[in-house]
Design a protein around this motif. Structure first.
Motif, short mmCIF file in Angstrom:
data_model
loop_
_atom_site.label_atom_id
_atom_site.label_comp_id
_atom_site.label_asym_id
_atom_site.label_seq_id
_atom_site.Cartn_x
_atom_site.Cartn_y
_atom_site.Cartn_z
N GLN A 174 25.49 19.40 123.76
CA GLN A 174 26.31 19.38 124.98
C GLN A 174 25.65 20.24 126.05
O GLN A 174 25.21 21.37 125.79
N ARG A 207 31.80 23.60 130.33
CA ARG A 207 32.87 22.90 129.61
C ARG A 207 32.25 22.34 128.33
O ARG A 207 31.36 21.50 128.38
N ARG A 257 33.27 20.63 124.55
CA ARG A 257 34.33 20.00 123.76
C ARG A 257 34.23 20.42 122.30
O ARG A 257 33.12 20.56 121.75
N THR A 289 36.89 21.11 118.35
CA THR A 289 38.10 20.89 117.57
C THR A 289 38.55 22.21 116.96
O THR A 289 37.72 22.96 116.41
N SER A 291 42.02 18.62 119.46
CA SER A 291 40.83 18.54 120.31
C SER A 291 41.04 19.38 121.56
O SER A 291 42.11 19.29 122.19
N THR A 299 38.95 21.67 125.03
CA THR A 299 37.76 21.91 125.85
C THR A 299 37.67 23.41 126.12
O THR A 299 38.64 24.02 126.59
#
Length: 354
Positions: free
Chosen positions: A257, A294, A296, A298, A338, A340
């Motif tokens: 990412q 940012r 992402r 879990t 989930s 961010t």
């Protein structure tokens, strides 16, 4: 001119070097802590400053005077040992007076100085008791009063709070720092407790395997660790392996990412941006609206720590911890959710090799 100057100091036992090229300048009235794990050489360095250990090489100067090879009683330093080393057959007053008697101070001067020191450490009402008749915290104060009674130029403290329970330790930590500021005495303090070092010190020397890993203020050590060791030893920290896409612009990837790191920070780190440090308190689950990173992920786990809720988030092959203050009206996220993560590019600190 530095009050205490240490140049290229080393200590070896046979082929094993326990202190490696130690260099440090301490200013008058400064409180400097040696911080590191057991066996890192911090106490050995302190004992060389005191004269209880002989340096293999290097020089130690106090106010410009070379004391490297002088005995302890010729250095005008006061030392408080980890176990206090009080004389069990002497009263509290007798222990405090010991150094003055060795220095052949007059009886009247000794009595006045003992009364003064016991007043400073708030133990004048226990002058006639013996060490076994007072608490551990009170014994620590007696040891401190004894070390200060001879008016030393330099105070050396070898983990003086480690034998105390947490509550007493916290109270005496504050008292010790306040006393040091009041007297204005230059102090070197050895500890393996990062909270002690961060809360009490003007500067911290972080040590590992006999060498200095980093020297700086508590703010610098905590917020800008230079090596992986310092980053992992001081506080809770996320250490992330990253792919540097463009060092000039600060572009990186964290588990595939895209993210950014402050360009000025990346430039200072040079080619050492293969790992970055990120404090848990710098990460949030809400968007602060500042155009930051940012990522992402879990929710893997949530730990309730009282004032703080610690959340563990999986992002690909890595995990990031984030801390947030407990709010009764804001329930914590649930595992499997989930989310961010948001954090500033400037909160990512590239780490140098150890």
């Amino acid at each position: 001119m530095s009050f205490l100057s240490i140049e290229h100091l080393t200590k070896s036992y046979g082929t094993h070097q326990v202190v490696q090229r130690f260099d440090l300048d301490v200013q008058p009235g400064e409180f400097v802590s040696f911080l590191g794990p057991s066996g890192c050489g911090k106490t050995t360095t302190l004992r060389m400053i005191a004269g209880f250990e002989t340096a293999t090489s290097g020089a130690i100067r106090i106010e410009g005077r070379d004391v490297t090879h002088l005995p302890p009683n010729a250095r005008n330093v006061g030392m408080v040992f980890q176990n206090y080393a009080l004389f069990p057959n002497m009263t509290v007053a007798g222990n405090v007076a010991f150094g003055l008697k060795v220095a052949k101070a007059s009886g009247e001067a000794t009595r006045a100085r003992v009364a003064e020191m016991l007043g400073i450490v708030k133990l004048d009402h226990l002058a006639d008791r013996y060490p076994y008749q007072i608490s551990g915290g009170q014994q620590q104060r007696v040891a401190l009063a004894r070390a200060l009674a001879t008016s030393p130029k330099l105070l050396l403290l070898d983990e003086p709070l480690s034998a105390l329970d947490a509550k007493v330790r916290l109270a005496l930590r504050d008292e010790l720092k306040a006393l040091q500021r009041t007297l204005g005495i230059t102090t070197v303090f050895v500890t393996h407790d990062q909270e002690e070092a961060l809360s009490m010190s003007d500067r911290i020397v972080v040590m590992s395997e006999g060498r200095i890993e980093q020297l700086g203020t508590p703010f610098e050590i905590y917020n800008r660790p230079k090596t992986r060791f310092v980053a992992s030893f001081i506080g809770t920290l996320n250490i992330l392996n990253v792919e540097v896409v463009d060092a000039q612009s600060g572009a990186i990837r964290i588990d595939g990412q895209e993210a950014r790191v402050g360009r000025q920070i990346m430039a200072a780190a040079g080619s050492a941006g293969c790992a970055v440090a990120l404090r848990p308190e710098a990460v949030t689950l809400h968007d602060p609206g500042n155009g930051g990173n940012r990522i992402r992920g879990t929710i893997a786990d949530v730990a309730f720590l009282g004032a703080v809720v610690r959340v563990k988030v999986e992002i690909g092959g890595s995990r990031i911890l984030l801390d947030r203050f407990n709010s009764p009206g804001l329930p914590p996220p649930l595992p499997g959710e989930s989310v961010t993560l948001h954090f500033s590019p400037d909160d990512l600190v590239p780490l140098e090799a150890a």
